[in-house]
Write a protein that holds these residues in place. Sequence first.
Motif, short mmCIF file in Angstrom:
data_model
loop_
_atom_site.label_atom_id
_atom_site.label_comp_id
_atom_site.label_asym_id
_atom_site.label_seq_id
_atom_site.Cartn_x
_atom_site.Cartn_y
_atom_site.Cartn_z
N ILE A 74 3.08 5.45 -23.94
CA ILE A 74 2.91 4.57 -25.12
C ILE A 74 3.54 5.33 -26.40
O ILE A 74 2.86 6.56 -26.40
CB ILE A 74 1.56 4.19 -25.45
CG1 ILE A 74 0.92 3.47 -24.38
CG2 ILE A 74 1.27 3.44 -26.79
CD1 ILE A 74 -0.45 3.22 -24.65
N VAL A 75 4.67 4.90 -26.99
CA VAL A 75 5.25 5.87 -28.01
C VAL A 75 4.71 5.13 -29.36
O VAL A 75 4.67 3.89 -29.44
CB VAL A 75 6.62 5.81 -27.78
CG1 VAL A 75 7.47 6.69 -29.12
CG2 VAL A 75 6.94 6.26 -26.32
N GLU A 76 4.66 6.00 -30.49
CA GLU A 76 3.93 5.65 -31.60
C GLU A 76 4.95 5.46 -32.53
O GLU A 76 4.73 5.42 -33.95
CB GLU A 76 2.99 6.43 -32.06
CG GLU A 76 1.75 6.48 -31.29
CD GLU A 76 0.50 7.50 -31.75
OE1 GLU A 76 0.61 7.79 -32.75
OE2 GLU A 76 -0.16 7.80 -31.05
N THR A 77 5.94 5.32 -32.35
CA THR A 77 7.25 4.82 -33.22
C THR A 77 8.65 4.53 -32.37
O THR A 77 8.53 4.84 -31.26
CB THR A 77 7.76 6.19 -34.22
OG1 THR A 77 8.98 5.54 -35.18
CG2 THR A 77 8.26 7.08 -33.55
N ASP A 78 9.49 3.91 -32.83
CA ASP A 78 10.83 3.41 -32.15
C ASP A 78 11.74 4.55 -32.73
O ASP A 78 11.35 5.44 -33.40
CB ASP A 78 11.02 2.23 -32.44
CG ASP A 78 11.09 1.65 -33.86
OD1 ASP A 78 11.26 2.86 -34.84
OD2 ASP A 78 11.50 0.54 -34.02
N GLY A 79 13.08 4.49 -32.48
CA GLY A 79 14.07 5.22 -32.72
C GLY A 79 14.47 6.25 -31.74
O GLY A 79 13.99 6.36 -30.51
N CYS A 80 15.01 7.46 -32.25
CA CYS A 80 15.43 8.48 -31.82
C CYS A 80 14.37 9.35 -30.76
O CYS A 80 14.71 9.44 -29.51
CB CYS A 80 16.01 9.78 -32.69
SG CYS A 80 16.91 9.20 -33.82
N VAL A 81 13.22 9.47 -31.22
CA VAL A 81 12.29 10.06 -30.33
C VAL A 81 11.98 9.42 -29.29
O VAL A 81 11.65 9.97 -28.20
CB VAL A 81 10.99 10.50 -31.16
CG1 VAL A 81 10.08 9.35 -31.56
CG2 VAL A 81 9.92 11.38 -30.37
N ALA A 82 11.64 8.07 -28.99
CA ALA A 82 11.49 7.01 -28.09
C ALA A 82 12.60 7.26 -26.92
O ALA A 82 12.20 7.29 -25.79
CB ALA A 82 11.44 5.81 -28.70
N ASP A 83 13.96 7.28 -27.44
CA ASP A 83 15.10 7.60 -26.29
C ASP A 83 14.77 8.89 -25.66
O ASP A 83 14.88 9.03 -24.42
CB ASP A 83 16.48 7.54 -26.99
CG ASP A 83 16.84 6.25 -27.21
OD1 ASP A 83 16.26 5.28 -26.63
OD2 ASP A 83 17.95 5.97 -27.88
#
Length: 228
Positions: A74-83
């Motif tokens: 479960i990732v708490e934001t989208d964008g670069c960190v999710a990749d």
Amino acid sequence: MSSSQYSPNRISPITPDQPLLSTLLQESAVRHQHLCPRQVLGVRLALGGLRVLGLIGQDYRPRFINDNKRLLTIVETDGCVADGIAISTGCTIGKRTLRIVDHGKVATTLIDTSSKSIIRVSPTAGSRNLAKVYAPHAESIWHAYLKAYQIIPDEELIKIEKVRLTLPLEEILSKPDIRVLCSQCAEEIINEREIIRSGVILCRHCAGDRYYQPDSSFQVTPSKQSHT
């Protein structure tokens, strides 16, 4: 999520195996079309979490493969960190092993569905300030982040907490083969995401959990087809 600080002796003053880190960063850059500091941070958070869960060795080897869907992320934001997190964990939205709960935070929760161990991983409060310490000659603060996040030791870069989910894991995972129809809009609902109210099956939109409203001013006019 309720949480308690994870045992600090599980995080040791090392950084990931550099060939592995380089490979993951290259793959993330290809997916993202460039490499940025938050991708590096995402890779590091995920690797640190995998190591604490025992899904990879203390030397970060071998690379974690999630073919059996053992790991849910479960990732708490989208964008670069999710990749970066997706590349390191092998979790994807398409395989239903990666979920976004958008709290606007650079953080991820890793769930070992086999052992039921759950940890939340985030950057330490002082991680940004360490960039100039570990990359003092970088041409800009952006480049300092990019370099430093690759070499800052785990115990200075990563905070790991043991947590409990607010929903049962079985409810989050759900059963993908279940299909029902909403009694109000007649649209299909999958993955046990329906709401049953007074015995009536409703989709979340019809039950009031809405992220959109229909625009009554928009009408689709069927195109006229010529017949010969």
